[in-house]
Design a protein around this motif. Structure first.
Motif, short mmCIF file in Angstrom:
data_model
loop_
_atom_site.label_atom_id
_atom_site.label_comp_id
_atom_site.label_asym_id
_atom_site.label_seq_id
_atom_site.Cartn_x
_atom_site.Cartn_y
_atom_site.Cartn_z
N UNK A 68 -7.17 -11.04 -1.85
CA UNK A 68 -7.29 -11.84 -3.01
C UNK A 68 -7.11 -13.46 -2.12
N UNK A 69 -7.03 -14.38 -3.02
CA UNK A 69 -6.75 -15.73 -2.46
C UNK A 69 -5.38 -16.25 -2.76
N UNK A 70 -4.81 -16.77 -1.81
CA UNK A 70 -3.31 -17.35 -1.88
C UNK A 70 -3.24 -18.28 -2.87
N UNK A 71 -2.44 -18.50 -3.83
CA UNK A 71 -1.96 -19.43 -4.69
C UNK A 71 -1.44 -20.56 -3.81
N UNK A 72 -0.82 -20.46 -2.89
CA UNK A 72 -0.40 -21.84 -2.18
C UNK A 72 -1.25 -22.37 -1.26
N UNK A 73 -2.16 -21.61 -0.29
CA UNK A 73 -2.88 -22.22 0.77
C UNK A 73 -4.41 -22.00 0.53
N UNK A 74 -4.54 -21.33 -0.46
CA UNK A 74 -6.10 -21.03 -0.97
C UNK A 74 -6.82 -20.33 0.20
N UNK A 75 -6.17 -19.66 1.14
CA UNK A 75 -6.91 -18.72 1.96
C UNK A 75 -6.79 -17.27 1.52
#
Length: 183
Positions: A68-75
């Motif tokens: 999934x995509x990290x909500x903090x860093x978008x990776x």
């Protein structure tokens, strides 16, 4: 245990009683869902199916990892999935969309297969945390992209700046209260 890959269960000719099924869920599964927040995954869905004369009960356990995509860093990062669910299938002439219960599906008596792709996807998505961020490492430090963390730190507001006269409305309100109570 039967190993199936197309996420359909052949129910015509299935003898009454208990049956164990296993589905392998891979990246291709998630690509069929256009707006999926999950980009990749490797999971196994174990299903215990109990067929009766008027209904089928499916107890489902999905275990594995998804990306999934990290909500903090978008990776992207991998997170574990451990989902359980129960689905009841009733044979009826009633339309499926008339049911208000998400755990109940109606099938026409003439149907020969039960597609469980959507319920599997729903259980996987519902098992994910609301806030998806990289886990911390063993030392307690975030594993997010360090460049993105620096940028976020630059724009983080630590204290709300007070405008001059910001508390004036409180004083005026207290004056009005005291004037009213004096009368």
């Amino acid at each position: 245990m039967s190993h199936l890959t197309d996420y359909s269960i052949p129910i015509k000719g299935l003898k009454p009683g208990r049956h164990e099924l296993e589905f392998e869920i891979t990246d291709g599964f998630f690509s069929d869902f256009e707006e999926s927040e999950i980009t990749k995954g490797t999971l196994i869905a174990n299903i215990v199916l109990e067929k009766n004369s008027t209904f089928i009960k499916l107890d489902v356990h999905v275990l594995g990892e998804v990306e999934v995509i990290c909500d903090r860093c978008l990776e992207t990062f991998s997170t574990k999935v451990d989902a359980n669910g129960t689905l009841y299938v009733k044979f009826s002439e009633r339309e499926n969309n008339e049911s208000e219960n998400d755990d109940l599906v109606f099938l026409l008596p003439s149907e020969s297969e039960l597609d469980i792709k959507q319920p599997l996807y729903d259980w996987i998505c519902l098992s994910l945390p609301v806030r998806r961020v990289h886990p911390n490492d063993k030392k307690g430090k975030p594993q997010c992209n360090p460049d993105m963390l620096k940028r976020l730190q630059q724009f983080t507001v630590t204290e709300e700046p007070k405008a001059e006269g910001a508390d004036d409305w409180k004083k005026k309100l207290n004056e009005l209260k005291s004037n009213i109570s004096d009368n």
